[in-house]
Structures are given as C-alpha cells and as structure tokens.
Design a protein around this motif. Structure first.
Motif, short mmCIF file in Angstrom:
data_model
loop_
_atom_site.label_atom_id
_atom_site.label_comp_id
_atom_site.label_asym_id
_atom_site.label_seq_id
_atom_site.Cartn_x
_atom_site.Cartn_y
_atom_site.Cartn_z
N GLN A 1 8.86 -3.38 11.55
CA GLN A 1 7.89 -3.66 10.51
C GLN A 1 8.47 -4.65 9.49
O GLN A 1 7.76 -5.55 9.01
CB GLN A 1 7.46 -2.37 9.83
CG GLN A 1 6.62 -1.47 10.73
CD GLN A 1 6.14 -0.20 10.03
OE1 GLN A 1 6.79 0.83 10.12
NE2 GLN A 1 5.03 -0.30 9.33
N ARG B 1 0.87 -3.58 13.21
CA ARG B 1 0.22 -4.12 14.42
C ARG B 1 1.20 -4.27 15.58
O ARG B 1 0.87 -4.00 16.73
CB ARG B 1 -0.42 -5.47 14.11
CG ARG B 1 -1.70 -5.34 13.30
CD ARG B 1 -2.36 -6.68 13.07
NE ARG B 1 -3.60 -6.52 12.32
CZ ARG B 1 -4.30 -7.54 11.81
NH1 ARG B 1 -3.87 -8.78 11.99
NH2 ARG B 1 -5.41 -7.31 11.14
N THR C 1 -8.02 0.77 3.34
CA THR C 1 -7.84 -0.63 3.70
C THR C 1 -8.79 -1.08 4.80
O THR C 1 -9.00 -2.27 5.00
CB THR C 1 -6.39 -0.90 4.14
OG1 THR C 1 -6.10 -0.14 5.31
CG2 THR C 1 -5.41 -0.52 3.04
N THR C 2 -9.37 -0.14 5.53
CA THR C 2 -10.33 -0.50 6.58
C THR C 2 -11.71 -0.76 6.01
O THR C 2 -12.57 -1.32 6.70
CB THR C 2 -10.43 0.61 7.64
OG1 THR C 2 -10.96 1.80 7.04
CG2 THR C 2 -9.06 0.92 8.23
N THR D 1 -3.12 -11.02 3.90
CA THR D 1 -2.86 -9.61 4.18
C THR D 1 -2.00 -9.47 5.43
O THR D 1 -2.29 -10.08 6.46
CB THR D 1 -4.19 -8.84 4.38
OG1 THR D 1 -4.98 -8.95 3.19
CG2 THR D 1 -3.92 -7.37 4.66
N ASP E 1 0.81 -1.22 0.00
CA ASP E 1 0.00 0.00 0.00
C ASP E 1 0.84 1.27 0.00
O ASP E 1 0.30 2.36 -0.19
CB ASP E 1 -0.96 0.02 1.19
CG ASP E 1 -0.27 0.30 2.53
OD1 ASP E 1 0.93 -0.01 2.67
OD2 ASP E 1 -0.94 0.83 3.44
N LEU F 1 0.56 -4.04 4.13
CA LEU F 1 0.10 -2.73 4.56
C LEU F 1 1.07 -2.14 5.58
O LEU F 1 1.61 -2.86 6.42
CB LEU F 1 -1.29 -2.83 5.20
CG LEU F 1 -2.37 -3.59 4.42
CD1 LEU F 1 -3.66 -3.63 5.23
CD2 LEU F 1 -2.60 -2.96 3.05
N ASN F 2 1.23 -0.83 5.51
CA ASN F 2 1.99 -0.16 6.57
C ASN F 2 1.19 -0.14 7.87
O ASN F 2 1.75 -0.19 8.96
CB ASN F 2 2.33 1.27 6.17
CG ASN F 2 3.18 1.96 7.22
OD1 ASN F 2 4.37 1.70 7.35
ND2 ASN F 2 2.56 2.84 8.01
N GLY F 3 -0.14 -0.05 7.75
CA GLY F 3 -0.98 0.07 8.94
C GLY F 3 -0.82 1.44 9.57
O GLY F 3 -0.49 2.42 8.90
N ARG G 1 -7.98 -11.92 4.57
CA ARG G 1 -7.24 -11.86 5.83
C ARG G 1 -6.01 -12.77 5.81
O ARG G 1 -4.95 -12.40 6.32
CB ARG G 1 -8.16 -12.23 6.99
CG ARG G 1 -7.51 -12.12 8.34
CD ARG G 1 -8.52 -12.35 9.46
NE ARG G 1 -9.60 -11.36 9.42
CZ ARG G 1 -10.61 -11.35 10.28
NH1 ARG G 1 -10.68 -12.26 11.25
NH2 ARG G 1 -11.54 -10.43 10.19
N ASP H 1 -0.49 -6.69 8.01
CA ASP H 1 -0.46 -5.32 8.55
C ASP H 1 0.80 -5.19 9.40
O ASP H 1 0.87 -5.65 10.53
CB ASP H 1 -1.70 -5.06 9.40
CG ASP H 1 -1.76 -3.64 9.95
OD1 ASP H 1 -0.72 -2.94 9.91
OD2 ASP H 1 -2.83 -3.23 10.43
N THR H 2 1.82 -4.57 8.84
CA THR H 2 3.11 -4.50 9.53
C THR H 2 3.10 -3.53 10.71
O THR H 2 4.05 -3.49 11.48
CB THR H 2 4.23 -4.07 8.57
OG1 THR H 2 3.98 -2.73 8.10
CG2 THR H 2 4.31 -5.00 7.37
#
Length: 290
Positions: free
Chosen positions: A140, A99, A84-85, A94, A26, A75-77, A91, A96-97
């Motif tokens: 990350q 978290r 992305t939300t 995917t 992303d 995703l960077n998150g 799931r 999410d780095t």
C-alpha cells in the motif's frame, strides 16, 4: 520521527489556506505512510476526528467539502471507510491504496458490532485492517508513493519510500519469527486481527468487547467457553485494559498482549513504534506459554 497528524477541521473560509500541499487520509496507517513519504513537502491531515473509528465514522457535508479540496486524498480501501463509496471524491486526486492488494483480502462472515458513539456497524464480508500484515502495508505504501511522486515532484518520495520500506521490512521479519510450525490459537477482544493472524502464525478467534471497558460476567463466561473450544492460551487486547480486567483474564489461564489495531493514532508513539511494542507483547505472551 513523523510529526503528529492534525484532525481535519470544519473550515468556514476557503477550504485550505496552506502554503504546502494538503494530503487528507481516511485512516491513520495511510496518513502515517503519507507523512513519512512527503516529509516537509506536504501537510498530512487525518479526515476522521480524534477518538472516532474510520470504519464507522460518517462525514457531514462541510467535512466532505473540505476533503474534496485537498491536493491528494488517500484511502486505505478494502472496505474500511464505506462513506468513500458514496461521496463524490475527485478521481484524479484520490488514491485507493487497497486496489493492488484486492486478491489478498480476507473474506469474512458479515459481523455487526458497536463502536462506542458511532453505534452499530457491519463488516460485510471483507476484513478491513490490511496494514496489520506488514507485507500488505508495504505494498500500500508503494502504491501511495507512486501517486505522491506525481503530485509532489519536488519531494524526496523515492528516498523516503526506501526508508519506510526498510522499517516495515524489519518489523515484518520480527513478526515472521514469532511462531514456527502450526499456527498458535489465540483469542482477541475484537474482530480486527485477521491479517495479523494470517501473516504471523496465529489462529485468531474474536470476541466483541469494547476497548478499555472491563468485561462483565457474561463476557468472561464467553471467553472461558472460547478458551475451552479453541485451546487458546493467549488473549489479545486492542487497548490497555483496566487492571481488574487483566486479573480476570489471567485467572482463566491466559497470557495477554496489547496490540493496538492502529486504525487511529496510538496513545503513544507512531505506527512503527506502536506496532513494534505490540509484537514485543505478543512475543512475551508466547514465551510465557513455555
């Protein structure tokens, strides 16, 4: 050297007709990390079209379908890409780095500002450019490597992670050595540098200037007021400014550094070389203070 990342195209046939697994990211930092970790074992694509900012870009339906078809979605998150939300991303594929770094995010006031053709955009309470603290970036990358090792069992992910972490560590040490003692007051052209400031001894006050555009008289007056209020003697640009803009800021008694925020690919080089160049400019600006 990490190869250039292709922008994710809208595809009319099957979503991906590739021999290698496809990883879609992303934003540029996690795309760079994925490319460094995968080597030639996967093709890494950047979801955001060239010239668009991931914090304000919104994919259309066909783009979401193409992203959903990727073998791994990275995703960077940390609130960076709010689309992305809402999109139904698979799931199991995917990552999410952000978290694992949730406890280290920086809370901010809600800020609304513009991103060129994207129009206005609000950052609601959390600073998003986590990778500008290279310690967080390394964490990350480690989270991403764990997921990629499962998705690409034949790729030398562990060895590539060691090399990437060594590069990030060396840059982090360079940043750590910039400032000793109390944080140095700095003014930035845009509110993107919260993690850079916290990590490397900078007390950053942010304006809201458009990258690459010369500031008008009102903006220069706001900068002069901010300089008087903060005592800052350094100004950070997010992109190389017009020469007239450099001269106008210099006339206010400010040393200057260009530090690309790196949410998108740099004009030259890659994540590591562009970050290194930004730190070098910051070091030169600090040296100019005497």
């Amino acid at each position: 050297m990490i190869r250039a990342l292709a922008a994710l195209a809208v595809l009319s046939g099957p979503a991906f007709a590739q021999d290698r697994p496809v990883i879609v990211a992303d934003s540029y930092p996690v795309a760079f990390f994925a490319g460094a970790l995968a080597g030639d074992a996967a093709e890494v694509r950047l979801a955001v079209p060239e010239g668009r900012d991931p914090s304000s870009w919104r994919p259309g339906l066909s783009e979401i379908v193409a992203i959903q078809a990727a073998d791994l979605i990275v995703l960077n998150g940390s609130g960076l890409s709010d689309w992305t939300t809402r999109a139904a991303l698979p799931r199991s594929r995917t990552v999410d780095t952000g978290r694992g770094i949730a406890d280290d995010l920086i809370a901010t006031d809600t800020i609304t500002h513009s991103h060129g053709q994207e129009g206005s955009h609000s950052h609601e309470g959390v600073a998003t450019h986590t990778w500008l603290d290279l310690d967080l970036a390394a964490r990350q990358a480690e989270a991403l490597a764990a997921a990629m090792a499962r998705a690409l069992p034949d790729a030398p992910v562990a060895a590539n992670l060691d090399a990437l972490l060594a590069d990030l560590d060396a840059l982090d040490a360079t940043g750590d050595a910039l400032v000793e003692g109390a944080p140095v007051p700095v003014i930035a052209s845009h509110p993107r540098y919260e993690y850079l400031g916290r990590a490397y001894g900078l007390d950053i006050a942010a304006l809201d200037w458009t990258a690459g555009v010369a500031p008008d008289a009102a903006r220069l007056a706001a900068l002069k007021a901010a300089r008087a209020e903060t005592g800052a003697r350094i100004f950070i640009w997010e992109a190389e400014p017009p020469e007239a803009a450099r001269a106008a800021v210099a006339a206010l008694g400010l040393a200057q550094a260009v530090i690309p925020p790196l949410a998108t690919p740099p004009a030259e080089g890659d994540f590591l070389s562009a970050f290194r160049a930004g730190l070098a400019e910051l070091a030169a600006a600090l040296d100019a203070l005497g």
